[in-house]
Design a protein around this motif. Structure first.
Motif, PDB file in Angstrom:
ATOM      1  N   PRO A  53       1.079  -1.500   0.305  1.00  0.00           N
ATOM      2  CA  PRO A  53       0.421  -0.221   0.104  1.00  0.00           C
ATOM      3  C   PRO A  53       0.744   1.054  -0.243  1.00  0.00           C
ATOM      4  CG  PRO A  53      -0.574  -1.710   2.173  1.00  0.00           C
ATOM      5  CD  PRO A  53       0.343  -1.962   1.205  1.00  0.00           C
ATOM      6  N   ALA A  54       1.924   1.406   0.645  1.00  0.00           N
ATOM      7  CA  ALA A  54       3.146   2.782   0.907  1.00  0.00           C
ATOM      8  C   ALA A  54       3.603   2.451  -0.312  1.00  0.00           C
ATOM      9  CB  ALA A  54       3.946   1.921   1.834  1.00  0.00           C
ATOM     10  N   TYR A  55       3.703   1.584  -1.324  1.00  0.00           N
ATOM     11  CA  TYR A  55       4.354   1.936  -2.749  1.00  0.00           C
ATOM     12  C   TYR A  55       3.596   2.643  -3.376  1.00  0.00           C
ATOM     13  CZ  TYR A  55       7.540   1.102  -6.412  1.00  0.00           C
ATOM     14  OH  TYR A  55       8.580   2.420  -7.590  1.00  0.00           O
ATOM     15  N   GLN A  56       2.228   1.955  -3.419  1.00  0.00           N
ATOM     16  CA  GLN A  56       1.094   2.130  -4.163  1.00  0.00           C
ATOM     17  C   GLN A  56       1.114   3.589  -3.809  1.00  0.00           C
ATOM     18  OE1 GLN A  56      -0.440  -0.185  -6.738  1.00  0.00           O
ATOM     19  NE2 GLN A  56      -0.984   2.450  -7.263  1.00  0.00           N
ATOM     20  N   LYS A  57       0.607   4.114  -2.623  1.00  0.00           N
ATOM     21  CA  LYS A  57       0.494   5.479  -2.500  1.00  0.00           C
ATOM     22  C   LYS A  57       1.829   6.414  -3.486  1.00  0.00           C
ATOM     23  CE  LYS A  57      -1.019   9.085  -1.233  1.00  0.00           C
ATOM     24  NZ  LYS A  57      -2.326  10.124  -0.824  1.00  0.00           N
ATOM     25  N   PHE A  58       3.127   5.535  -3.663  1.00  0.00           N
ATOM     26  CA  PHE A  58       3.777   6.065  -3.604  1.00  0.00           C
ATOM     27  C   PHE A  58       3.971   6.876  -4.785  1.00  0.00           C
ATOM     28  CE2 PHE A  58       8.563   5.985  -5.096  1.00  0.00           C
ATOM     29  CZ  PHE A  58       9.044   6.949  -4.278  1.00  0.00           C
ATOM     30  N   SER A  59       3.612   5.872  -5.390  1.00  0.00           N
ATOM     31  CA  SER A  59       3.272   6.136  -6.992  1.00  0.00           C
ATOM     32  C   SER A  59       1.914   6.890  -8.017  1.00  0.00           C
ATOM     33  CB  SER A  59       2.703   4.783  -7.968  1.00  0.00           C
ATOM     34  OG  SER A  59       1.362   4.494  -7.861  1.00  0.00           O
ATOM     35  N   GLU A  60       0.920   7.307  -6.412  1.00  0.00           N
ATOM     36  CA  GLU A  60       0.091   7.988  -7.165  1.00  0.00           C
ATOM     37  C   GLU A  60       0.619   9.163  -6.488  1.00  0.00           C
ATOM     38  OE1 GLU A  60      -2.700   6.805  -4.209  1.00  0.00           O
ATOM     39  OE2 GLU A  60      -3.568   4.968  -5.288  1.00  0.00           O
ATOM     40  N   ILE A  61       1.434   9.887  -6.073  1.00  0.00           N
ATOM     41  CA  ILE A  61       1.998  10.769  -5.644  1.00  0.00           C
ATOM     42  C   ILE A  61       3.583  11.150  -6.914  1.00  0.00           C
ATOM     43  CG2 ILE A  61       3.896  11.936  -4.447  1.00  0.00           C
ATOM     44  CD1 ILE A  61       2.770  10.475  -1.979  1.00  0.00           C
ATOM     45  N   ALA A  62       3.434   9.932  -7.443  1.00  0.00           N
ATOM     46  CA  ALA A  62       4.626  11.116  -8.559  1.00  0.00           C
ATOM     47  C   ALA A  62       3.756  10.716  -9.385  1.00  0.00           C
ATOM     48  CB  ALA A  62       5.886   9.306  -8.533  1.00  0.00           C
ATOM     49  N   ILE A  63       2.675  10.414  -9.636  1.00  0.00           N
ATOM     50  CA  ILE A  63       2.030  10.868 -11.483  1.00  0.00           C
ATOM     51  C   ILE A  63       1.174  12.039 -11.107  1.00  0.00           C
ATOM     52  CG2 ILE A  63      -0.032   9.726 -12.504  1.00  0.00           C
ATOM     53  CD1 ILE A  63       0.544   6.747 -11.547  1.00  0.00           C
ATOM     54  N   GLU A  64       0.790  12.540  -9.375  1.00  0.00           N
ATOM     55  CA  GLU A  64       0.182  13.388  -9.312  1.00  0.00           C
ATOM     56  C   GLU A  64       1.378  14.584  -9.835  1.00  0.00           C
ATOM     57  OE1 GLU A  64      -2.237  16.560  -6.212  1.00  0.00           O
ATOM     58  OE2 GLU A  64      -1.029  13.730  -5.387  1.00  0.00           O
ATOM     59  N   ALA A  65       2.099  14.475  -9.446  1.00  0.00           N
ATOM     60  CA  ALA A  65       3.368  15.715  -9.279  1.00  0.00           C
ATOM     61  C   ALA A  65       4.059  15.959 -11.332  1.00  0.00           C
ATOM     62  CB  ALA A  65       4.693  15.369  -8.233  1.00  0.00           C
ATOM     63  N   LEU A  66       3.971  14.580 -12.205  1.00  0.00           N
ATOM     64  CA  LEU A  66       4.418  14.616 -13.185  1.00  0.00           C
ATOM     65  C   LEU A  66       2.870  15.185 -13.987  1.00  0.00           C
ATOM     66  CD1 LEU A  66       5.849  13.968 -16.307  1.00  0.00           C
ATOM     67  CD2 LEU A  66       4.199  11.514 -15.725  1.00  0.00           C
ATOM     68  N   ASN A  67       1.795  14.975 -13.831  1.00  0.00           N
ATOM     69  CA  ASN A  67       0.751  15.528 -13.917  1.00  0.00           C
ATOM     70  C   ASN A  67       0.326  17.441 -14.156  1.00  0.00           C
ATOM     71  OD1 ASN A  67      -0.114  13.541 -15.114  1.00  0.00           O
ATOM     72  ND2 ASN A  67      -1.201  12.549 -13.630  1.00  0.00           N
ATOM     73  N   ALA A  68       1.165  17.774 -12.861  1.00  0.00           N
ATOM     74  CA  ALA A  68       0.545  18.908 -12.465  1.00  0.00           C
ATOM     75  C   ALA A  68       1.864  20.020 -13.456  1.00  0.00           C
ATOM     76  CB  ALA A  68       1.095  18.992 -11.303  1.00  0.00           C
ATOM     77  N   GLY A  69       2.542  18.817 -13.473  1.00  0.00           N
ATOM     78  CA  GLY A  69       3.807  19.851 -14.615  1.00  0.00           C
ATOM     79  C   GLY A  69       3.604  19.664 -15.636  1.00  0.00           C
ATOM     80  N   LEU A  70       2.985  18.606 -16.062  1.00  0.00           N
ATOM     81  CA  LEU A  70       2.484  19.419 -17.049  1.00  0.00           C
ATOM     82  C   LEU A  70       1.261  19.775 -17.989  1.00  0.00           C
ATOM     83  CD1 LEU A  70       2.218  14.936 -18.434  1.00  0.00           C
ATOM     84  CD2 LEU A  70       4.048  16.692 -19.787  1.00  0.00           C
ATOM     85  N   GLU A  71       0.875  19.839 -16.637  1.00  0.00           N
ATOM     86  CA  GLU A  71      -0.685  20.725 -17.350  1.00  0.00           C
ATOM     87  C   GLU A  71      -0.120  22.168 -16.697  1.00  0.00           C
ATOM     88  OE1 GLU A  71      -2.853  19.761 -13.584  1.00  0.00           O
ATOM     89  OE2 GLU A  71      -3.714  18.137 -14.830  1.00  0.00           O
ATOM     90  N   SER A  72       0.853  22.894 -16.348  1.00  0.00           N
ATOM     91  CA  SER A  72       1.744  24.368 -16.103  1.00  0.00           C
ATOM     92  C   SER A  72       2.667  24.843 -17.727  1.00  0.00           C
ATOM     93  CB  SER A  72       2.666  23.441 -15.006  1.00  0.00           C
ATOM     94  OG  SER A  72       3.692  22.856 -15.536  1.00  0.00           O
TER      95      SER A  72
END
Length: 392
Positions: free
Chosen positions: A272-291
């Protein structure tokens, strides 16, 4: 002899004109271009001969560049460039790997032919293929010339892609998608790492049903288990265990235009901790792209990505992206702008980047990335692979 040209002559002329304009601004009379991507960009030249001395000599007062290469490679120059035969010069074989002769004496002779004996000559001092010996030999052969560093002059011009170049980048992205799909399909417990690599390489060269691929400017990065904590590991011949993490980066090619793409595979159900880690990484990536949008700086894109990580107590100090385009060994990056803190380069439509937002922490890592092109209104993804953690 049939020519193999991937662009119209007008596009090559525009590229050379842009280089000459910048040369004139800097007072450079003659520019000795040594980097393989820049040779390809200005002339179309494409052959695996860059391990020997070769250059394109661009002179303000000479319409076309003069391409100088080993004599046996002049045939490749006649096939893959638009240059007139008179502007293709072969270095005799006795100059190659000689302890008494220098190929740069031959090149200096061409410079003199162009009236450059006392010229201001630009060279790519930071280039991978412009050695200290090359510079010393040229300075010795042209003692009255004024040599200046013109490193990255062509690279900054290459940063903004034409519509024709963007078309090849999209095709390269399709090849990268196929490579990731192949890696995910074959990665199973018990399969050797080298067999995963072999399957991915087969897909890289085979390409897609519409168009074939080519060799890349780097090697496949296949980082398994503890080696996933390092960003650039190679494969071994060990079988994949029942539970592990695989970080990998593939390189799709089309007519030397390269698109990089990374993903992470979890062999076995992640914690569960690694799954959450992946979700954070994807959220940050998407934020960068949207900017991403024209007028924003590279630093601002980095800031949008970093703000998401900061909310979760994670910090990434390294750049999160680099410009891509023509790729020859050893590097695809154009060595110009970087998506990182403090880089004030302003984004323009036609720029292409690999948003390499991999996270390598002390105890875990993940590499879910996205190549993109800057558009008039934001960005265009150059690949369609889902931005997810793949679980097998």
């Amino acid at each position: 002899m049939e020519k193999i040209l991937n662009f119209e002559r007008a596009e090559f002329d525009a590229r050379v004109a842009a280089v000459k304009t910048e040369m004139a601004k800097r007072g450079i009379d003659i520019f000795l271009v040594s980097e393989p991507p820049n040779l390809n960009y200005l002339t179309g030249y494409n052959a695996y001969s860059f391990y020997t001395p070769q250059m394109a000599i661009v002179a303000l007062k000479h319409a076309e560049p003069i391409f100088v290469t080993r004599f046996m490679d002049t045939t490749s120059a006649k096939i893959t460039t638009y240059l007139a035969d008179d502007n293709i010069r072969g270095i005799p074989d006795e100059y190659m790997n000689s302890t008494t002769l220098s190929a740069y004496d031959f090149m200096a002779g061409v410079v003199k032919e162009l009236g450059g004996e006392k010229a201001k000559i630009g060279v790519e001092m930071g280039g991978y293929y412009y050695s200290a010996r090359a510079h010393a030999d040229l300075v010795r052969a042209l003692p009255l010339a004024n040599f200046v560093d013109a490193d990255l002059l062509v690279n900054w011009i290459r940063l903004v892609k034409s519509q024709a170049e963007l078309s090849f980048m999209r095709q390269a992205g399709c090849v990268a998608d196929a490579m990731v799909e192949r890696a995910v399909d074959i990665a199973e417990p018990g399969v050797r790492e080298c067999d995963v690599a072999a399957a991915v390489y087969h897909q890289q060269i085979s390409g897609t049903p519409e168009f074939g691929g080519s060799y890349d400017s780097s090697c496949l990065h296949l980082c398994v288990g503890e080696r996933a904590l390092a960003p650039h590991s190679a494969w071994t011949d060990k079988p994949l265990p029942a539970s592990t993490i695989i970080n990998f980066e593939v390189h799709g090619l089309r007519h030397r235009y390269q698109v990089n793409l990374s993903r992470t595979i979890s062999i076995g159900k992640p914690s569960p901790a690694y799954q959450k880690f992946s979700e954070i990484a994807i959220e940050a990536l998407n934020a960068g792209l949207e900017s991403v949008r024209p007028g924003r700086t590279c630093s601002e894109v980095f800031g949008a990505f970093s703000q998401v990580l900061a909310r979760h107590g994670i910090q990434k100090n390294e750049r999160i992206g680099y410009p891509t385009g023509i790729g020859y060994p050893p590097s695809v990056a154009e060595r110009t702008a970087s998506l990182r803190k403090g880089d004030k380069t302003v984004l323009q439509p036609g720029m292409c980047f690999h948003m390499m937002t991999g996270l390598w922490l002390d105890d875990r890592s993940i590499t879910i990335t996205q190549p993109f092109a800057v558009t008039e209104g934001g960005h265009e993804d150059l690949t369609t692979t889902p931005r997810i953690l793949f679980v097998k």
